[in-house]
Write a protein that holds these residues in place. Structure first.
Motif, PDB file in Angstrom:
ATOM      1  N   LYS A  91       0.830  -1.204   0.000  1.00  0.00           N
ATOM      2  CA  LYS A  91       0.000   0.000   0.000  1.00  0.00           C
ATOM      3  C   LYS A  91       0.873   1.266   0.000  1.00  0.00           C
ATOM      4  O   LYS A  91       0.563   2.246  -0.664  1.00  0.00           O
ATOM      5  N   GLU A  92       1.985   1.207   0.734  1.00  0.00           N
ATOM      6  CA  GLU A  92       2.886   2.373   0.729  1.00  0.00           C
ATOM      7  C   GLU A  92       3.425   2.633  -0.678  1.00  0.00           C
ATOM      8  O   GLU A  92       3.509   3.787  -1.103  1.00  0.00           O
ATOM      9  N   GLU A 117      15.734   2.485   3.667  1.00  0.00           N
ATOM     10  CA  GLU A 117      16.382   1.509   2.795  1.00  0.00           C
ATOM     11  C   GLU A 117      15.454   0.335   2.457  1.00  0.00           C
ATOM     12  O   GLU A 117      14.671  -0.103   3.304  1.00  0.00           O
ATOM     13  N   ASP A 118      15.617  -0.195   1.232  1.00  0.00           N
ATOM     14  CA  ASP A 118      15.072  -1.509   0.909  1.00  0.00           C
ATOM     15  C   ASP A 118      16.102  -2.510   1.428  1.00  0.00           C
ATOM     16  O   ASP A 118      17.146  -2.725   0.817  1.00  0.00           O
ATOM     17  N   THR A 119      15.791  -3.097   2.584  1.00  0.00           N
ATOM     18  CA  THR A 119      16.801  -3.923   3.266  1.00  0.00           C
ATOM     19  C   THR A 119      17.155  -5.178   2.461  1.00  0.00           C
ATOM     20  O   THR A 119      18.195  -5.792   2.692  1.00  0.00           O
ATOM     21  N   LYS A 138      11.751  -8.258   4.205  1.00  0.00           N
ATOM     22  CA  LYS A 138      12.486  -8.525   5.445  1.00  0.00           C
ATOM     23  C   LYS A 138      12.046  -7.506   6.502  1.00  0.00           C
ATOM     24  O   LYS A 138      11.707  -7.871   7.627  1.00  0.00           O
ATOM     25  N   VAL A 139      12.062  -6.233   6.129  1.00  0.00           N
ATOM     26  CA  VAL A 139      11.593  -5.179   7.038  1.00  0.00           C
ATOM     27  C   VAL A 139      10.501  -4.408   6.281  1.00  0.00           C
ATOM     28  O   VAL A 139      10.788  -3.414   5.603  1.00  0.00           O
ATOM     29  N   PRO A 140       9.252  -4.872   6.366  1.00  0.00           N
ATOM     30  CA  PRO A 140       8.227  -4.303   5.479  1.00  0.00           C
ATOM     31  C   PRO A 140       8.158  -2.774   5.500  1.00  0.00           C
ATOM     32  O   PRO A 140       8.039  -2.150   4.440  1.00  0.00           O
ATOM     33  N   HIS A 141       8.297  -2.153   6.700  1.00  0.00           N
ATOM     34  CA  HIS A 141       8.092  -0.690   6.697  1.00  0.00           C
ATOM     35  C   HIS A 141       9.297   0.056   6.125  1.00  0.00           C
ATOM     36  O   HIS A 141       9.189   1.242   5.813  1.00  0.00           O
ATOM     37  N   PHE A 142      10.417  -0.631   5.975  1.00  0.00           N
ATOM     38  CA  PHE A 142      11.563  -0.064   5.235  1.00  0.00           C
ATOM     39  C   PHE A 142      11.455  -0.421   3.742  1.00  0.00           C
ATOM     40  O   PHE A 142      11.607   0.437   2.882  1.00  0.00           O
ATOM     41  N   ASP A 143      11.217  -1.704   3.489  1.00  0.00           N
ATOM     42  CA  ASP A 143      11.343  -2.203   2.115  1.00  0.00           C
ATOM     43  C   ASP A 143      10.360  -1.543   1.155  1.00  0.00           C
ATOM     44  O   ASP A 143      10.704  -1.248   0.012  1.00  0.00           O
ATOM     45  N   GLY A 144       9.128  -1.311   1.638  1.00  0.00           N
ATOM     46  CA  GLY A 144       8.137  -0.665   0.770  1.00  0.00           C
ATOM     47  C   GLY A 144       8.591   0.732   0.379  1.00  0.00           C
ATOM     48  O   GLY A 144       8.474   1.145  -0.783  1.00  0.00           O
ATOM     49  N   LYS A 145       9.135   1.451   1.348  1.00  0.00           N
ATOM     50  CA  LYS A 145       9.588   2.819   1.044  1.00  0.00           C
ATOM     51  C   LYS A 145      10.765   2.785   0.067  1.00  0.00           C
ATOM     52  O   LYS A 145      10.805   3.542  -0.899  1.00  0.00           O
ATOM     53  N   GLY A 265       3.714  -5.583  14.854  1.00  0.00           N
ATOM     54  CA  GLY A 265       4.919  -5.025  14.235  1.00  0.00           C
ATOM     55  C   GLY A 265       6.209  -5.415  14.936  1.00  0.00           C
ATOM     56  O   GLY A 265       7.287  -4.994  14.517  1.00  0.00           O
ATOM     57  N   ALA A 266       6.143  -6.247  15.988  1.00  0.00           N
ATOM     58  CA  ALA A 266       7.369  -6.636  16.708  1.00  0.00           C
ATOM     59  C   ALA A 266       8.334  -7.381  15.781  1.00  0.00           C
ATOM     60  O   ALA A 266       9.555  -7.196  15.865  1.00  0.00           O
ATOM     61  N   ASP A 267       7.780  -8.214  14.876  1.00  0.00           N
ATOM     62  CA  ASP A 267       8.655  -8.964  13.959  1.00  0.00           C
ATOM     63  C   ASP A 267       9.354  -8.012  12.988  1.00  0.00           C
ATOM     64  O   ASP A 267      10.561  -8.115  12.739  1.00  0.00           O
ATOM     65  N   ASP A 268       8.605  -7.040  12.474  1.00  0.00           N
ATOM     66  CA  ASP A 268       9.161  -6.035  11.557  1.00  0.00           C
ATOM     67  C   ASP A 268      10.263  -5.236  12.268  1.00  0.00           C
ATOM     68  O   ASP A 268      11.374  -5.064  11.747  1.00  0.00           O
ATOM     69  N   LEU A 269       9.993  -4.794  13.489  1.00  0.00           N
ATOM     70  CA  LEU A 269      10.971  -3.974  14.219  1.00  0.00           C
ATOM     71  C   LEU A 269      12.183  -4.810  14.651  1.00  0.00           C
ATOM     72  O   LEU A 269      13.313  -4.322  14.649  1.00  0.00           O
TER      73      LEU A 269
END
Ligand SMILES: NC(=O)c1ccc[n+]([C@@H]2O[C@H](COP(=O)([O-])OP(=O)(O)OC[C@H]3O[C@@H](n4cnc5c(N)ncnc54)[C@H](OP(=O)(O)O)[C@@H]3O)[C@@H](O)[C@H]2O)c1
Length: 316
Positions: A91-92, A117-119, A138-145, A265-269
């Motif tokens: 969605k991002e 970063e796209d990790t 791997k880190v959805p809130h980073f990778d999407g951006k 979001g614990a897994d993402d963080l």
């Protein structure tokens, strides 16, 4: 106002965007005007921005058409998406694409995309040091951006890609402040071992973004990173101890343990902190404090942030 260059601020009511709106409004002779975008023009935050002198305009990142209208006549656009509202990296990316296309249609002269970063460039999905999440991140809130970086170049809009940092304000608003451990001591818990965490006062992200708009062409086509200071978990705890006058210890845990904490979001963080730990030199190097201070001489150090905000940190 008519002779001023308008900056349309997506997320104008939010932590990053409101800092930019306030920086623009404060600089009365700066030649820029603030247009804050929000889905809720009647919210208290939107009303406060209007009262402070911002133009408040309705827009939704899910609607390219609403963004086109809101960007009309703007010189610059600041774009941030809010992963934590929906937890969807896809969605991002879609929201960023809407913003990029709308900025192109509105002939905007300078876009700042608030990115990370796209990790997966350093930790491919096949790398089992951390679990793959949501099937392809791997880190959805980073990778999407990071994945969305290219939608701005694809759209052909003059862009600065702004790599942001962890906000110290997460201790106030994001449940990351000191908590009492089983021994009754206040502790901050991070899975970053003895590595440094680049971080920043969120108000400084907006101030840096304003400086980037003011310096115009210099940063178009560039990716730049910012942070206010880069400290270890032990140093973060020591700063809290001094500022609060109460002992705060550093509770170092493993990324596996952090991922298992169970909050949304614990897994993402957990993956995010592991990425920052494992690629610490790269991650810190991409966010020079010296460069950030050259953009924004008012940049707060950690101690200065604590002096200003320590009373807002919820304590048990
Ligand atoms: N916390 C950290 O340490 C940190 C560090 C780096 C990056 N980030 C990233 O920062 C992002 C969040 O930014 P923030 O902290 O400034 O947000 P925030 O304070 O939570 O506010 C969210 C903002 O986004 C706007 N928004 C959300 N969905 C929208 C939509 N569909 N259309 C239009 N506007 C929308 C909201 O506007 P209205 O509700 O008024 O419409 C609000 O202004 C996240 O994606 C996160 O990954 C966070």
């Amino acid at each position: 106002m008519s002779d001023k260059k308008i900056i349309a601020v997506v997320g104008g009511t939010g932590a990053q965007g409101s800092g930019l709106v306030r920086a623009i409004l404060k600089d009365k002779q700066g030649g820029f005007a603030a247009r804050a975008l929000t889905r809720k023009v009647d919210s208290d935050k939107a009303k406060a921005l209007a009262k402070a002198g911002a133009e408040v305009v309705a827009a939704d990142l899910d609607s390219e058409d609403s963004l086109k209208k809101a960007f009309a006549g703007a010189y610059g656009v600041f774009v941030v998406t809010n992963f934590w509202e929906h937890f969807s990296a896809e969605k991002e990316v879609a929201q960023a694409r809407n913003a990029a296309n709308a900025a192109k249609a509105a002939n905007v002269k300078h876009v700042i995309w608030s990115t990370l970063e796209d990790t997966r460039q350093l930790v491919p999905l096949s790398d089992n040091r951390m679990p793959t999440l949501q099937g392809k991140y791997k880190v959805p809130h980073f990778d999407g951006k990071g994945e969305a970086d290219k939608v701005f170049s694809d759209a052909g809009v003059p862009t600065t890609w702004l790599l942001t940092s962890f906000y110290w304000d997460n201790m106030i608003f994001f449940g990351m402040g000191p908590k009492k451990g089983p021994d009754g001591k206040l502790a901050i818990t991070l899975p970053t071992a003895d590595k440094k965490l680049p971080a920043i006062a969120v108000e400084d992200i907006g101030k840096c973004a304003y400086a980037i708009f003011k310096r115009g062409k210099e940063f178009i086509g560039k990716k730049i990173g910012i942070s206010g200071e880069q400290l270890t978990g032990a140093q973060l705890a020591a700063g809290l101890t001094k500022a609060l006058g109460r002992e705060v210890v550093y509770n170092a845990v493993t990324p596996e343990a952090y991922r298992g904490f169970g909050f949304p979001g614990a897994d993402d963080l957990g993956n995010m902190f592991q990425y920052k730990r494992d690629f610490n030199d790269y991650f810190c190097g991409a966010r020079s404090v010296e460069f950030t201070r050259s953009l924004n001489p008012e940049l707060l150090s950690y101690d200065a942030w604590l002096a200003k905000y320590k009373d807002k940190i919820p304590l048990e």
